[in-house]
Write a protein that holds these residues in place. Structure first.
Motif, PDB file in Angstrom:
ATOM      1  N   PRO A   9     -34.977  -5.870  25.691  1.00 49.95           N
ATOM      2  CA  PRO A   9     -34.960  -4.893  26.777  1.00 49.95           C
ATOM      3  C   PRO A   9     -35.234  -3.503  26.207  1.00 49.95           C
ATOM      4  O   PRO A   9     -34.744  -3.167  25.133  1.00 49.95           O
ATOM      5  CB  PRO A   9     -33.538  -4.975  27.324  1.00 49.95           C
ATOM      6  CG  PRO A   9     -32.721  -5.504  26.209  1.00 49.95           C
ATOM      7  CD  PRO A   9     -33.622  -6.276  25.301  1.00 49.95           C
ATOM      8  N   CYS A  10     -36.036  -2.712  26.901  1.00 50.55           N
ATOM      9  CA  CYS A  10     -36.357  -1.374  26.402  1.00 50.55           C
ATOM     10  C   CYS A  10     -36.175  -0.351  27.501  1.00 50.55           C
ATOM     11  O   CYS A  10     -36.717  -0.505  28.590  1.00 50.55           O
ATOM     12  CB  CYS A  10     -37.811  -1.255  25.964  1.00 50.55           C
ATOM     13  SG  CYS A  10     -38.458  -2.680  25.153  1.00 50.55           S
ATOM     14  N   TYR A  11     -35.442   0.673  27.187  1.00 48.75           N
ATOM     15  CA  TYR A  11     -35.299   1.769  28.129  1.00 48.75           C
ATOM     16  C   TYR A  11     -35.573   3.063  27.380  1.00 48.75           C
ATOM     17  O   TYR A  11     -34.808   3.427  26.492  1.00 48.75           O
ATOM     18  CB  TYR A  11     -33.891   1.749  28.720  1.00 48.75           C
ATOM     19  CG  TYR A  11     -33.639   2.864  29.699  1.00 48.75           C
ATOM     20  CD1 TYR A  11     -34.481   3.059  30.785  1.00 48.75           C
ATOM     21  CD2 TYR A  11     -32.556   3.719  29.531  1.00 48.75           C
ATOM     22  CE1 TYR A  11     -34.250   4.082  31.682  1.00 48.75           C
ATOM     23  CE2 TYR A  11     -32.317   4.741  30.430  1.00 48.75           C
ATOM     24  CZ  TYR A  11     -33.179   4.922  31.501  1.00 48.75           C
ATOM     25  OH  TYR A  11     -32.952   5.941  32.379  1.00 48.75           O
ATOM     26  N   ASP A  48     -37.201  -1.621  31.187  1.00 50.78           N
ATOM     27  CA  ASP A  48     -36.163  -1.422  32.189  1.00 50.78           C
ATOM     28  C   ASP A  48     -36.346  -0.073  32.895  1.00 50.78           C
ATOM     29  O   ASP A  48     -35.483   0.795  32.841  1.00 50.78           O
ATOM     30  CB  ASP A  48     -34.798  -1.500  31.492  1.00 50.78           C
ATOM     31  CG  ASP A  48     -33.639  -1.452  32.465  1.00 50.78           C
ATOM     32  OD1 ASP A  48     -33.862  -1.675  33.661  1.00 50.78           O
ATOM     33  OD2 ASP A  48     -32.505  -1.196  32.020  1.00 50.78           O
ATOM     34  N   ASN A  76     -34.832   1.075  36.765  1.00 49.16           N
ATOM     35  CA  ASN A  76     -33.796   0.883  35.754  1.00 49.16           C
ATOM     36  C   ASN A  76     -32.640   0.090  36.351  1.00 49.16           C
ATOM     37  O   ASN A  76     -32.034   0.486  37.344  1.00 49.16           O
ATOM     38  CB  ASN A  76     -33.307   2.244  35.254  1.00 49.16           C
ATOM     39  CG  ASN A  76     -32.254   2.106  34.170  1.00 49.16           C
ATOM     40  OD1 ASN A  76     -31.103   2.438  34.377  1.00 49.16           O
ATOM     41  ND2 ASN A  76     -32.635   1.574  33.038  1.00 49.16           N
ATOM     42  N   GLY A  78     -30.397  -1.520  34.099  1.00 53.14           N
ATOM     43  CA  GLY A  78     -29.380  -1.669  33.055  1.00 53.14           C
ATOM     44  C   GLY A  78     -29.716  -2.805  32.109  1.00 53.14           C
ATOM     45  O   GLY A  78     -30.407  -3.766  32.456  1.00 53.14           O
ATOM     46  N   ASP A 103     -34.174  -1.410  19.379  1.00 53.41           N
ATOM     47  CA  ASP A 103     -34.091  -0.312  18.413  1.00 53.41           C
ATOM     48  C   ASP A 103     -33.934  -0.781  16.967  1.00 53.41           C
ATOM     49  O   ASP A 103     -33.603   0.028  16.091  1.00 53.41           O
ATOM     50  CB  ASP A 103     -32.959   0.632  18.783  1.00 53.41           C
ATOM     51  CG  ASP A 103     -31.619  -0.086  18.853  1.00 53.41           C
ATOM     52  OD1 ASP A 103     -31.565  -1.271  18.494  1.00 53.41           O
ATOM     53  OD2 ASP A 103     -30.644   0.537  19.279  1.00 53.41           O
ATOM     54  N   ARG A 203     -25.381  -4.970  10.913  1.00 55.71           N
ATOM     55  CA  ARG A 203     -26.045  -4.177  11.946  1.00 55.71           C
ATOM     56  C   ARG A 203     -26.449  -2.829  11.381  1.00 55.71           C
ATOM     57  O   ARG A 203     -25.659  -2.138  10.772  1.00 55.71           O
ATOM     58  CB  ARG A 203     -25.121  -3.974  13.131  1.00 55.71           C
ATOM     59  CG  ARG A 203     -25.839  -3.404  14.339  1.00 55.71           C
ATOM     60  CD  ARG A 203     -24.947  -3.542  15.544  1.00 55.71           C
ATOM     61  NE  ARG A 203     -25.334  -2.677  16.637  1.00 55.71           N
ATOM     62  CZ  ARG A 203     -26.086  -3.046  17.654  1.00 55.71           C
ATOM     63  NH1 ARG A 203     -26.572  -4.256  17.695  1.00 55.71           N
ATOM     64  NH2 ARG A 203     -26.363  -2.202  18.619  1.00 55.71           N
ATOM     65  N   ARG A 206     -29.653   2.847  14.232  1.00 55.36           N
ATOM     66  CA  ARG A 206     -30.808   2.925  15.107  1.00 55.36           C
ATOM     67  C   ARG A 206     -31.965   3.533  14.313  1.00 55.36           C
ATOM     68  O   ARG A 206     -31.804   4.550  13.650  1.00 55.36           O
ATOM     69  CB  ARG A 206     -30.438   3.825  16.276  1.00 55.36           C
ATOM     70  CG  ARG A 206     -31.368   3.742  17.422  1.00 55.36           C
ATOM     71  CD  ARG A 206     -30.809   4.596  18.552  1.00 55.36           C
ATOM     72  NE  ARG A 206     -30.707   3.826  19.787  1.00 55.36           N
ATOM     73  CZ  ARG A 206     -31.766   3.500  20.520  1.00 55.36           C
ATOM     74  NH1 ARG A 206     -32.956   3.844  20.132  1.00 55.36           N
ATOM     75  NH2 ARG A 206     -31.617   2.805  21.628  1.00 55.36           N
ATOM     76  N   GLU A 210     -32.581   7.780  20.534  1.00 58.31           N
ATOM     77  CA  GLU A 210     -31.128   7.887  20.561  1.00 58.31           C
ATOM     78  C   GLU A 210     -30.510   6.839  21.464  1.00 58.31           C
ATOM     79  O   GLU A 210     -31.212   6.162  22.212  1.00 58.31           O
ATOM     80  CB  GLU A 210     -30.718   9.287  20.986  1.00 58.31           C
ATOM     81  CG  GLU A 210     -31.335   9.711  22.301  1.00 58.31           C
ATOM     82  CD  GLU A 210     -31.248  11.213  22.488  1.00 58.31           C
ATOM     83  OE1 GLU A 210     -31.012  11.640  23.623  1.00 58.31           O
ATOM     84  OE2 GLU A 210     -31.403  11.945  21.478  1.00 58.31           O
ATOM     85  N   THR A 211     -29.199   6.687  21.348  1.00 64.03           N
ATOM     86  CA  THR A 211     -28.524   5.627  22.085  1.00 64.03           C
ATOM     87  C   THR A 211     -28.673   5.814  23.595  1.00 64.03           C
ATOM     88  O   THR A 211     -28.675   6.938  24.090  1.00 64.03           O
ATOM     89  CB  THR A 211     -27.029   5.541  21.710  1.00 64.03           C
ATOM     90  OG1 THR A 211     -26.424   4.551  22.547  1.00 64.03           O
ATOM     91  CG2 THR A 211     -26.320   6.870  21.927  1.00 64.03           C
TER      92      THR A 211
END
Ligand code: UDP
Ligand code: MG
Length: 313
Positions: A9-11, A48, A76, A78, A103, A203, A206, A210-211
């Motif tokens: 998913p990409c936003y 998204d 969008n 979510g 990311d 993990r 990023r 940004e988040t």
């Protein structure tokens, strides 16, 4: 050789997408030439409703390399809904799907381990973070509290697992029968059952951008998780009511003693007792009403009551 789809998913990810495309191209080519996945495997980006150049980058990647595909959502919706859209769209074309963040925080090299676990007959493979070193102290401690609280409330989430996971086509089909509107995949997937395995990975930070999960979204996500999986908060209201009502009985005795020993102002006994008793009864009643609302709420989700794993005939 299984056909593997990767869903991301990409936003608003224009900053990081080029490196993501590169990393996934490398990984998929390596897996294909090693004969671990079929040549029909694909990488699917779910846009998204981004407001930046994300979709153009996806379109361009698709035009240059058929490995890449794109799904654009109408707006969008979510992270969780974007994941579901991706899973449901591709499930009939593949044997397994890996979902991961766009990311590059989820380690692409963990895919090998996931495929191995899948080959051994696991229908779900959870990517679990081996440590939370790269998180801020705040995120680390709030996340720990959240998982602990969720489990206390009876939702079986896998600790330190986000949405980096492999699901077989069978598991995705089972997921389809969960018709909940308030989607919290981390809570639903363990409910599916099936043979599952964990794969540990480190993990990363990023890579760029940004988040998309600021504190406000994190809090509403946590609240969603709790209220979608548990009616315990309602029980707590009922319990408080019962306790206060019990206290009112104690108060009644105490007030009556004061009354008959004549140590009170007139009117105090009845007032004090009614405040306690009424407050307690009210909370208790709200709790009981809540109990029924809770049942209606769980019913209205229309969750499946069983899921068939195998069918011998
Ligand atoms: N994302 C999305 N829709 C949103 C918010 C986020 O599809 O409304 C995607 C985002 O592009 C990323 C993933 O969800 O691929 C995780 O988001 P992010 O990395 O911002 O969260 P964090 O890792 O900071 O918790
Ligand atoms: Mg991230």
């Amino acid at each position: 050789m299984p056909t593997l789809f990767i869903v991301l998913p990409c936003y608003n990810e224009e900053a990081v997408l080029p490196s993501t495309l590169h990393a996934l191209h490398e990984k998929m080519s390596a897996l294909m030439s090693a004969g671990r996945i079929s040549a029909e495997s694909h990488v699917v980006f779910v846009d998204d409703g981004s407001r930046d150049r994300t979709w153009e980058i996806i379109e361009q990647a698709h035009a240059e390399d058929p490995l890449f595909r794109g799904i654009a959502l109408s707006r969008n919706r979510g992270h969780q809904n974007a994941l579901l859209a991706g899973l449901m769209t591709v499930k009939d074309e593949c044997d397994a799907v890996i979902t991961m963040d766009a990311d590059l925080q989820d380690d692409v090299d963990a895919i090998d381990g996931m495929l191995e676990a899948f080959a051994q007959g696991n229908e779900i493979v959870y990517g679990v973070r081996s440590s939370r070193k790269t998180d801020t102290f705040f995120k680390r401690s709030t996340a720990r509290m959240f998982y602990r609280f969720m489990n206390m409330l009876g939702a079986e989430t896998v600790a330190d697992h986000a949405d980096f996971r492999l699901m077989s086509a069978k598991a995705i089909t089972a997921l389809e029968s969960f018709e909940e509107v308030n989607l919290f995949l981390r809570g639903i997937v363990p409910l599916l059952g099936f043979k599952s395995e964990k794969v540990y990975y480190e993990r990363k930070e990023r890579t760029a951008g940004e988040t998309k999960y600021p504190l406000k979204k994190m809090l509403s996500f946590a609240f969603e998780g709790i209220t979608s999986f548990s009616v315990k908060p309602i029980r707590m209201i009922a319990l408080t009511g019962a306790l206060i009502f019990f206290a009112s009985v104690v108060m009644l005795v105490y007030c009556l003693i004061r009354h008959f020993t004549g140590q009170t102002v007139s009117g105090w006994t009845s007032l004090a007792v009614s405040i306690w008793a009424l407050g307690g009864i009210q909370l208790l009643s709200i709790g009981i009403i809540g109990e029924y609302i809770g049942k209606v709420y769980l019913e209205s989700k229309k969750r499946p009551r069983y899921i068939i794993d195998k069918y011998l005939k």
